[in-house]
Scaffold this motif. Structure first.
Motif, PDB file in Angstrom:
ATOM      1  N   ILE A  96       0.660  11.158   9.944  1.00 47.17           N
ATOM      2  CA  ILE A  96       1.313   9.998   9.849  1.00 47.17           C
ATOM      3  C   ILE A  96       0.106   8.747   8.910  1.00 47.17           C
ATOM      4  N   SER A  97      -0.853   8.503  10.081  1.00 46.88           N
ATOM      5  CA  SER A  97      -2.117   7.985   9.725  1.00 46.88           C
ATOM      6  C   SER A  97      -2.277   7.754   7.355  1.00 46.88           C
ATOM      7  N   LEU A  98      -2.295   9.566   7.695  1.00 47.93           N
ATOM      8  CA  LEU A  98      -3.371  10.101   6.564  1.00 47.93           C
ATOM      9  C   LEU A  98      -2.054   9.587   5.515  1.00 47.93           C
ATOM     10  N   PHE A  99      -0.833   9.857   5.809  1.00 41.74           N
ATOM     11  CA  PHE A  99       0.349   9.382   4.501  1.00 41.74           C
ATOM     12  C   PHE A  99       0.550   7.556   4.153  1.00 41.74           C
ATOM     13  N   SER A 100      -0.046   6.889   5.496  1.00 38.45           N
ATOM     14  CA  SER A 100       0.129   6.017   4.899  1.00 38.45           C
ATOM     15  C   SER A 100      -1.084   4.901   4.297  1.00 38.45           C
ATOM     16  N   ALA A 101      -2.215   5.743   4.726  1.00 32.20           N
ATOM     17  CA  ALA A 101      -3.512   5.548   3.815  1.00 32.20           C
ATOM     18  C   ALA A 101      -3.371   5.526   2.388  1.00 32.20           C
ATOM     19  N   LEU A 102      -2.729   6.980   2.169  1.00 33.46           N
ATOM     20  CA  LEU A 102      -2.254   7.505   0.956  1.00 33.46           C
ATOM     21  C   LEU A 102      -1.250   6.243   0.101  1.00 33.46           C
ATOM     22  N   LEU A 103      -0.209   6.197   0.482  1.00 37.55           N
ATOM     23  CA  LEU A 103       0.959   5.344   0.495  1.00 37.55           C
ATOM     24  C   LEU A 103       0.113   4.405  -0.228  1.00 37.55           C
ATOM     25  N   CYS A 104      -0.299   3.618   0.738  1.00 36.14           N
ATOM     26  CA  CYS A 104      -0.686   2.655   0.348  1.00 36.14           C
ATOM     27  C   CYS A 104      -2.022   2.384   0.055  1.00 36.14           C
ATOM     28  N   THR A 105      -3.133   3.447  -0.562  1.00 37.03           N
ATOM     29  CA  THR A 105      -4.020   3.567  -1.969  1.00 37.03           C
ATOM     30  C   THR A 105      -2.853   3.215  -3.266  1.00 37.03           C
ATOM     31  N   PHE A 106      -2.283   4.266  -3.348  1.00 41.37           N
ATOM     32  CA  PHE A 106      -1.276   4.984  -4.748  1.00 41.37           C
ATOM     33  C   PHE A 106      -1.178   2.778  -4.811  1.00 41.37           C
ATOM     34  N   ILE A 107      -0.266   2.500  -4.225  1.00 38.77           N
ATOM     35  CA  ILE A 107       0.185   1.208  -4.451  1.00 38.77           C
ATOM     36  C   ILE A 107      -0.572   0.126  -4.892  1.00 38.77           C
ATOM     37  N   TRP A 108      -1.758  -0.244  -4.293  1.00 41.97           N
ATOM     38  CA  TRP A 108      -3.276  -0.145  -4.569  1.00 41.97           C
ATOM     39  C   TRP A 108      -3.880  -0.204  -5.930  1.00 41.97           C
ATOM     40  N   GLY A 109      -3.646   1.211  -5.805  1.00 45.14           N
ATOM     41  CA  GLY A 109      -3.909   1.364  -7.681  1.00 45.14           C
ATOM     42  C   GLY A 109      -3.044   0.702  -8.671  1.00 45.14           C
ATOM     43  N   THR A 110      -1.547   1.539  -8.536  1.00 42.09           N
ATOM     44  CA  THR A 110      -1.026   0.681  -9.257  1.00 42.09           C
ATOM     45  C   THR A 110      -0.883  -0.501  -9.693  1.00 42.09           C
ATOM     46  N   THR A 111      -1.611  -1.569  -9.068  1.00 47.38           N
ATOM     47  CA  THR A 111      -1.573  -2.576  -9.181  1.00 47.38           C
ATOM     48  C   THR A 111      -2.209  -3.576  -9.696  1.00 47.38           C
ATOM     49  N   PHE A 112      -3.186  -2.706 -10.080  1.00 41.34           N
ATOM     50  CA  PHE A 112      -4.029  -3.474 -10.722  1.00 41.34           C
ATOM     51  C   PHE A 112      -3.763  -3.720 -12.279  1.00 41.34           C
ATOM     52  N   ILE A 113      -3.016  -2.906 -12.626  1.00 41.84           N
ATOM     53  CA  ILE A 113      -2.254  -3.809 -13.754  1.00 41.84           C
ATOM     54  C   ILE A 113      -1.425  -4.727 -14.088  1.00 41.84           C
ATOM     55  N   ALA A 114      -0.462  -5.176 -12.627  1.00 46.37           N
ATOM     56  CA  ALA A 114       0.207  -6.408 -12.622  1.00 46.37           C
ATOM     57  C   ALA A 114      -1.454  -7.236 -12.654  1.00 46.37           C
ATOM     58  N   GLN A 115      -1.752  -6.664 -11.736  1.00 49.22           N
ATOM     59  CA  GLN A 115      -3.545  -7.723 -11.190  1.00 49.22           C
ATOM     60  C   GLN A 115      -3.292  -8.345 -12.627  1.00 49.22           C
ATOM     61  N   ASP A 116      -4.245  -7.791 -13.638  1.00 48.53           N
ATOM     62  CA  ASP A 116      -4.604  -8.050 -14.811  1.00 48.53           C
ATOM     63  C   ASP A 116      -3.112  -8.705 -16.029  1.00 48.53           C
ATOM     64  N   THR A 117      -2.672  -8.382 -16.058  1.00 52.72           N
ATOM     65  CA  THR A 117      -1.733  -9.326 -16.410  1.00 52.72           C
ATOM     66  C   THR A 117      -0.342 -10.131 -16.524  1.00 52.72           C
ATOM     67  N   GLY A 118      -0.537 -10.452 -14.390  1.00 52.51           N
ATOM     68  CA  GLY A 118      -0.155 -11.469 -14.163  1.00 52.51           C
ATOM     69  C   GLY A 118      -0.750 -13.003 -14.584  1.00 52.51           C
ATOM     70  N   MET A 119      -1.588 -12.361 -15.259  1.00 50.96           N
ATOM     71  CA  MET A 119      -2.962 -14.123 -15.636  1.00 50.96           C
ATOM     72  C   MET A 119      -2.755 -14.409 -16.681  1.00 50.96           C
ATOM     73  N   ASP A 120      -1.873 -14.060 -17.581  1.00 56.68           N
ATOM     74  CA  ASP A 120      -1.417 -14.218 -19.444  1.00 56.68           C
ATOM     75  C   ASP A 120      -1.098 -15.669 -19.208  1.00 56.68           C
ATOM     76  N   ASN A 121      -0.036 -16.388 -18.172  1.00 50.90           N
ATOM     77  CA  ASN A 121      -0.035 -17.610 -17.947  1.00 50.90           C
ATOM     78  C   ASN A 121      -0.473 -18.649 -17.052  1.00 50.90           C
ATOM     79  N   ILE A 122      -1.415 -18.455 -15.689  1.00 51.43           N
ATOM     80  CA  ILE A 122      -1.425 -18.431 -14.699  1.00 51.43           C
ATOM     81  C   ILE A 122      -2.844 -18.168 -14.120  1.00 51.43           C
ATOM     82  N   GLY A 123      -3.325 -19.058 -13.500  1.00 50.24           N
ATOM     83  CA  GLY A 123      -4.797 -19.008 -12.959  1.00 50.24           C
ATOM     84  C   GLY A 123      -4.522 -17.713 -11.713  1.00 50.24           C
ATOM     85  N   PRO A 124      -5.885 -17.500 -11.080  1.00 50.48           N
ATOM     86  CA  PRO A 124      -5.751 -16.397 -11.090  1.00 50.48           C
ATOM     87  C   PRO A 124      -5.987 -17.275  -9.139  1.00 50.48           C
ATOM     88  N   PHE A 125      -5.870 -17.993  -9.005  1.00 48.32           N
ATOM     89  CA  PHE A 125      -5.641 -18.795  -7.314  1.00 48.32           C
ATOM     90  C   PHE A 125      -3.827 -18.780  -7.266  1.00 48.32           C
TER      91      PHE A 125
END
Length: 297
Positions: free
Chosen positions: A5-34
């Motif tokens: 279950i811990s391994l599954f949690s780690a993999l699911l967590c990592t999947f979410i982090w990986g796909t979030t890179f796109i949102a992090q980059d595009t999410g600053m088109d109109n606002i600052g990083p902080f």
């Protein structure tokens, strides 16, 4: 909680982090990083808090009766590490591209065992070191870093990787002492939101219309990555020690590449595929070789 279950949690967590890179980059088109991080992590806090009330509120007295001070210290260190790591990564995306950020972020993989080796008292299984090398080679190939130019922003990402590594280490310590993963997740996101808000107020403009223009990126990065993924990380580290956990989390780059291919129609070349293969080999080695040694004993 069992290790599968811990391994599954780690993999699911990592999947979410990986796909979030796109949102992090595009999410600053109109606002600052902080501003982005303040709203993102506050949304994460709001998402986790009802779960804390439902599942963990009744456990506060029993879990904290022995040593509240240690809990407060470690949860603050986790929150501070998460703030510094996420802030440096987010600011760096203004000065470098996603490929560079993804590659240099993976430097937390060797940093975790090195810090544990230098400052910790626990021994590290030898399989961690070849696994780390495989992950770094994989990250190099995966992000097409050989075609990239090293920028000033990359220094910020490397510094951020140091705080990602301390976040993983402190999480490993606190979860071994207190069984309050949702509470820890909620408090750390609130700390990041508050610190990001104060810096954002000083150096950026909080314009609600601009924030609303980035609402989809904020919701994805906030609820899934800023909220539930970090709770999954805490669950994962319940049965996985920090160094092997960091190696599993390096799959973030693999998931980011696959997401870019699937969502943005970016073409995967042979080097990207080899990069995925090297990281997968590193992750498998870190998990399987210690088991072989135990069976022989």
């Amino acid at each position: 909680m069992s290790k599968p279950i811990s391994l599954f949690s780690a993999l699911l967590c990592t999947f979410i982090w990986g796909t979030t890179f796109i949102a992090q980059d595009t999410g600053m088109d109109n606002i600052g990083p902080f501003t982005f991080n303040a709203v993102r992590f506050f949304v994460g806090f709001l998402a986790i808090t009802p779960l804390v009330i439902l599942f963990e509120l009744k456990n506060f007295k029993s879990e904290l009766k022995t040593d509240k001070k240690t809990f407060v210290i470690y949860v603050f260190l986790i929150g501070l590490s998460l703030f510094l790591g996420s802030a440096l990564q987010q600011v760096a995306l203004l000065y470098t591209d996603v490929a560079n950020a993804a590659f240099f972020t993976i430097f937390y993989v060797p940093m975790v065992p090195i810090i544990i080796y230098l400052f910790g008292k626990k021994s590290i299984h030898w399989s961690v070191w070849p696994s780390v090398i495989l992950c770094l080679i994989g990250g190099y190939l995966l992000t097409n870093f050989y075609d990239a130019t090293v920028r000033l922003g990359d220094t910020l990402v490397v510094l951020g990787a140091l705080f990602w590594s301390t976040h993983i280490i402190f999480t490993g310590i606190i979860i071994s002492k207190y069984n309050l993963p949702l509470t820890i997740g909620a408090i750390q996101t609130l700390i990041v939101a508050i610190l990001s808000f104060f810096i954002g107020i000083l150096y950026e403009e909080f314009v609600w219309n601009n924030i609303l223009m980035e609402i989809y990126s904020i919701l994805y990065a906030g609820i899934l990555s800023g909220g539930f993924a970090f709770v999954l990380q805490i669950y994962a580290q319940k049965n996985i020690s920090p160094a092997p956990a960091a190696i599993i989390f390096s799959l973030e780059g693999v998931f980011a590449t696959v997401a870019a291919w699937f969502i943005l129609n970016q073409v995967l070349d042979i080097n990207n595929i080899l990069g995925c293969f090297f990281i997968l080999c590193g992750v498998l080695l870190s998990q399987l070789l210690p088991l072989i040694k135990r069976k022989k004993i």
